[in-house]
Design a protein around this motif. Structure first.
Motif, PDB file in Angstrom:
ATOM      1  N   HIS A  36     -13.562   9.165 -27.063  1.00 34.46           N
ATOM      2  CA  HIS A  36     -14.528   8.325 -26.021  1.00 34.46           C
ATOM      3  C   HIS A  36     -13.609   7.358 -25.483  1.00 34.46           C
ATOM      4  N   GLY A  37     -13.227   6.137 -26.788  1.00 33.61           N
ATOM      5  CA  GLY A  37     -11.932   5.571 -26.769  1.00 33.61           C
ATOM      6  C   GLY A  37     -10.830   5.827 -25.846  1.00 33.61           C
ATOM      7  N   THR A  38     -10.256   7.232 -26.126  1.00 30.44           N
ATOM      8  CA  THR A  38      -8.830   7.377 -25.537  1.00 30.44           C
ATOM      9  C   THR A  38      -8.919   8.405 -24.170  1.00 30.44           C
ATOM     10  N   GLU A  39     -10.355   8.627 -23.811  1.00 31.27           N
ATOM     11  CA  GLU A  39     -10.381   8.733 -22.159  1.00 31.27           C
ATOM     12  C   GLU A  39     -10.577   7.915 -21.625  1.00 31.27           C
ATOM     13  N   ASN A  40     -11.042   6.694 -21.803  1.00 31.51           N
ATOM     14  CA  ASN A  40     -11.696   5.018 -21.761  1.00 31.51           C
ATOM     15  C   ASN A  40      -9.916   5.193 -20.878  1.00 31.51           C
ATOM     16  N   GLU A  41      -9.419   4.698 -22.325  1.00 29.36           N
ATOM     17  CA  GLU A  41      -7.928   4.287 -21.850  1.00 29.36           C
ATOM     18  C   GLU A  41      -7.259   5.249 -21.112  1.00 29.36           C
ATOM     19  N   VAL A  42      -7.194   6.303 -21.041  1.00 30.31           N
ATOM     20  CA  VAL A  42      -7.150   6.842 -19.860  1.00 30.31           C
ATOM     21  C   VAL A  42      -6.960   7.164 -18.382  1.00 30.31           C
ATOM     22  N   LEU A  43      -8.542   6.535 -18.223  1.00 32.01           N
ATOM     23  CA  LEU A  43      -9.352   6.356 -17.282  1.00 32.01           C
ATOM     24  C   LEU A  43      -8.718   5.022 -16.978  1.00 32.01           C
ATOM     25  N   MET A  44      -8.486   4.564 -17.510  1.00 34.84           N
ATOM     26  CA  MET A  44      -7.942   2.760 -17.484  1.00 34.84           C
ATOM     27  C   MET A  44      -6.713   2.813 -16.935  1.00 34.84           C
ATOM     28  N   ALA A  45      -5.366   3.728 -17.363  1.00 33.91           N
ATOM     29  CA  ALA A  45      -4.626   3.782 -17.198  1.00 33.91           C
ATOM     30  C   ALA A  45      -4.504   3.786 -15.333  1.00 33.91           C
ATOM     31  N   HIS A  46      -5.461   5.356 -15.346  1.00 35.58           N
ATOM     32  CA  HIS A  46      -5.350   5.901 -13.602  1.00 35.58           C
ATOM     33  C   HIS A  46      -5.780   4.723 -12.632  1.00 35.58           C
ATOM     34  N   LEU A  47      -6.887   3.539 -12.965  1.00 36.68           N
ATOM     35  CA  LEU A  47      -7.336   2.881 -12.779  1.00 36.68           C
ATOM     36  C   LEU A  47      -6.452   1.923 -12.131  1.00 36.68           C
ATOM     37  N   GLN A  48      -5.350   1.265 -13.343  1.00 33.72           N
ATOM     38  CA  GLN A  48      -4.488   0.698 -13.084  1.00 33.72           C
ATOM     39  C   GLN A  48      -3.189   0.616 -12.372  1.00 33.72           C
ATOM     40  N   ASP A  84      -1.974   0.984   7.191  1.00 32.36           N
ATOM     41  CA  ASP A  84      -1.897   2.303   5.815  1.00 32.36           C
ATOM     42  C   ASP A  84      -2.795   2.455   4.839  1.00 32.36           C
ATOM     43  N   LEU A  85      -3.877   1.328   4.287  1.00 38.45           N
ATOM     44  CA  LEU A  85      -4.105   0.735   3.226  1.00 38.45           C
ATOM     45  C   LEU A  85      -5.739   2.315   2.874  1.00 38.45           C
ATOM     46  N   PRO A  86      -6.853   2.288   4.424  1.00 39.95           N
ATOM     47  CA  PRO A  86      -7.159   3.334   4.236  1.00 39.95           C
ATOM     48  C   PRO A  86      -7.163   4.525   3.772  1.00 39.95           C
ATOM     49  N   ARG A  87      -5.976   5.224   4.576  1.00 38.27           N
ATOM     50  CA  ARG A  87      -5.201   6.378   3.983  1.00 38.27           C
ATOM     51  C   ARG A  87      -4.439   6.081   2.260  1.00 38.27           C
ATOM     52  N   ALA A  88      -3.982   5.336   2.154  1.00 41.10           N
ATOM     53  CA  ALA A  88      -4.209   4.451   0.758  1.00 41.10           C
ATOM     54  C   ALA A  88      -4.856   5.197  -0.667  1.00 41.10           C
ATOM     55  N   VAL A  89      -5.566   4.340  -0.100  1.00 40.54           N
ATOM     56  CA  VAL A  89      -7.042   4.439  -1.130  1.00 40.54           C
ATOM     57  C   VAL A  89      -7.677   5.798  -1.415  1.00 40.54           C
ATOM     58  N   ALA A  90      -7.936   6.628  -0.144  1.00 39.37           N
ATOM     59  CA  ALA A  90      -8.353   7.674  -0.453  1.00 39.37           C
ATOM     60  C   ALA A  90      -7.786   9.204  -1.438  1.00 39.37           C
ATOM     61  N   GLU A  91      -6.253   8.677  -1.058  1.00 34.82           N
ATOM     62  CA  GLU A  91      -5.332   9.506  -1.598  1.00 34.82           C
ATOM     63  C   GLU A  91      -4.782   8.905  -2.717  1.00 34.82           C
ATOM     64  N   GLY A  92      -4.988   7.917  -3.269  1.00 32.49           N
ATOM     65  CA  GLY A  92      -4.864   6.674  -4.450  1.00 32.49           C
ATOM     66  C   GLY A  92      -5.720   7.760  -5.703  1.00 32.49           C
ATOM     67  N   ILE A  93      -7.298   7.974  -4.862  1.00 34.31           N
ATOM     68  CA  ILE A  93      -8.264   8.651  -5.477  1.00 34.31           C
ATOM     69  C   ILE A  93      -8.316   9.680  -5.719  1.00 34.31           C
ATOM     70  N   GLN A  94      -8.471  10.404  -4.694  1.00 33.49           N
ATOM     71  CA  GLN A  94      -8.055  11.659  -4.682  1.00 33.49           C
ATOM     72  C   GLN A  94      -6.608  12.163  -5.665  1.00 33.49           C
ATOM     73  N   ASN A  95      -5.440  11.214  -5.743  1.00 31.29           N
ATOM     74  CA  ASN A  95      -4.812  11.975  -6.904  1.00 31.29           C
ATOM     75  C   ASN A  95      -4.937  11.595  -8.563  1.00 31.29           C
ATOM     76  N   GLU A  96      -5.477   9.833  -8.028  1.00 28.01           N
ATOM     77  CA  GLU A  96      -5.542   9.210  -9.997  1.00 28.01           C
ATOM     78  C   GLU A  96      -6.778   9.780 -10.271  1.00 28.01           C
ATOM     79  N   PHE A  97      -8.026  10.287  -9.949  1.00 20.45           N
ATOM     80  CA  PHE A  97      -8.550  10.588 -10.016  1.00 20.45           C
ATOM     81  C   PHE A  97      -9.778  12.544 -10.457  1.00 20.45           C
TER      82      PHE A  97
END
Length: 234
Positions: free
Chosen positions: A73-85, A99-112
């Protein structure tokens, strides 16, 4: 008839005697070597020492499994925080407000790894009122978003917001997160009282990706960060 025959000794009597007479085996140490117990790994008889060793091994194995779970779980949290950062960093480095709405949506789609993401906003500044992220939002959708005190997570129930997706028919489960105004002048006493100015839609073809009762803390954080990133559009 003796007193013993009227009140035969029970297993509880023996157990209580041993518990309350800790020096019994000091006086009868030879018994420890002769006591035999049934092993849980088959029907063979084992000595008391062997049974204690087995119990200790089982306890150690249980502790090791708990430790491995904690590490995983600790490793999973580190990976998640890296994507969030990475996601937040990309938004901070985006100099173009529209461009921010597109960047927000595409970032969530790709990172998570969210199959479909879309954002719709309202009450934006005049220069942005012709943008695609504003178009097609009805008063009904705005009222629905305003009523969300926490994100909706669960099956797609033919929500209007799902029609904003590129492939609405592929959305089996969804998360719907209200985006709230975060400017200082928009902030009343509590976050939930902040006016709703948009809706973030996450969708998956997996009917179990978003389900009723799941934890929404992380999803709420995404919504809060997205709201802050989109403040410049107001």
């Amino acid at each position: 008839m003796t007193h013993a025959s009227m009140n035969p000794i029970t297993e509880d009597d023996i157990a209580n005697f041993l518990v309350n007479t800790p020096d019994f085996f000091d006086r009868h140490a030879e018994l420890l070597a002769t006591v035999k117990l049934t092993s849980p790994h088959g029907q063979r008889a084992v000595s008391l020492q062997e049974r204690q060793a087995e119990m200790l091994r089982e306890k150690i194995k249980g502790l090791e499994m708990r430790m491995m779970d904690m590490m995983r779980h600790g490793t999973e949290n580190e990976v998640l925080m890296a994507h969030l950062q990475r996601w937040v960093k990309s938004l901070l480095m985006n100099p173009i407000a529209r461009d921010l709405p597109r960047a927000v949506a595409e970032g969530i789609q790709n990172e998570f790894a969210v199959p479909q993401v879309v954002i719709k906003l309202w009450d934006v500044a005049e220069p942005f009122q012709i943008e695609a992220f504003v178009a097609g939002v009805t008063d009904s959708a705005k009222a629905f978003a305003a009523a969300l005190t926490t994100p909706y997570v669960g099956p797609n129930q033919a929500f209007e917001a799902v029609t904003w997706l590129v492939e609405p028919s592929a959305a089996q489960s969804v998360a719907l997160i209200a985006l709230r105004a975060t400017r200082e002048q928009d902030t009343p006493r509590t976050a939930v009282e902040q006016p709703v100015v948009g809706l973030l839609v996450l969708a998956s073809p997996d009917p179990e990706r978003y389900f009723a009762g799941m934890g929404t803390d992380f999803i709420e954080r995404l919504g809060d960060l997205a709201s802050a990133a989109l403040t410049s559009l107001r």
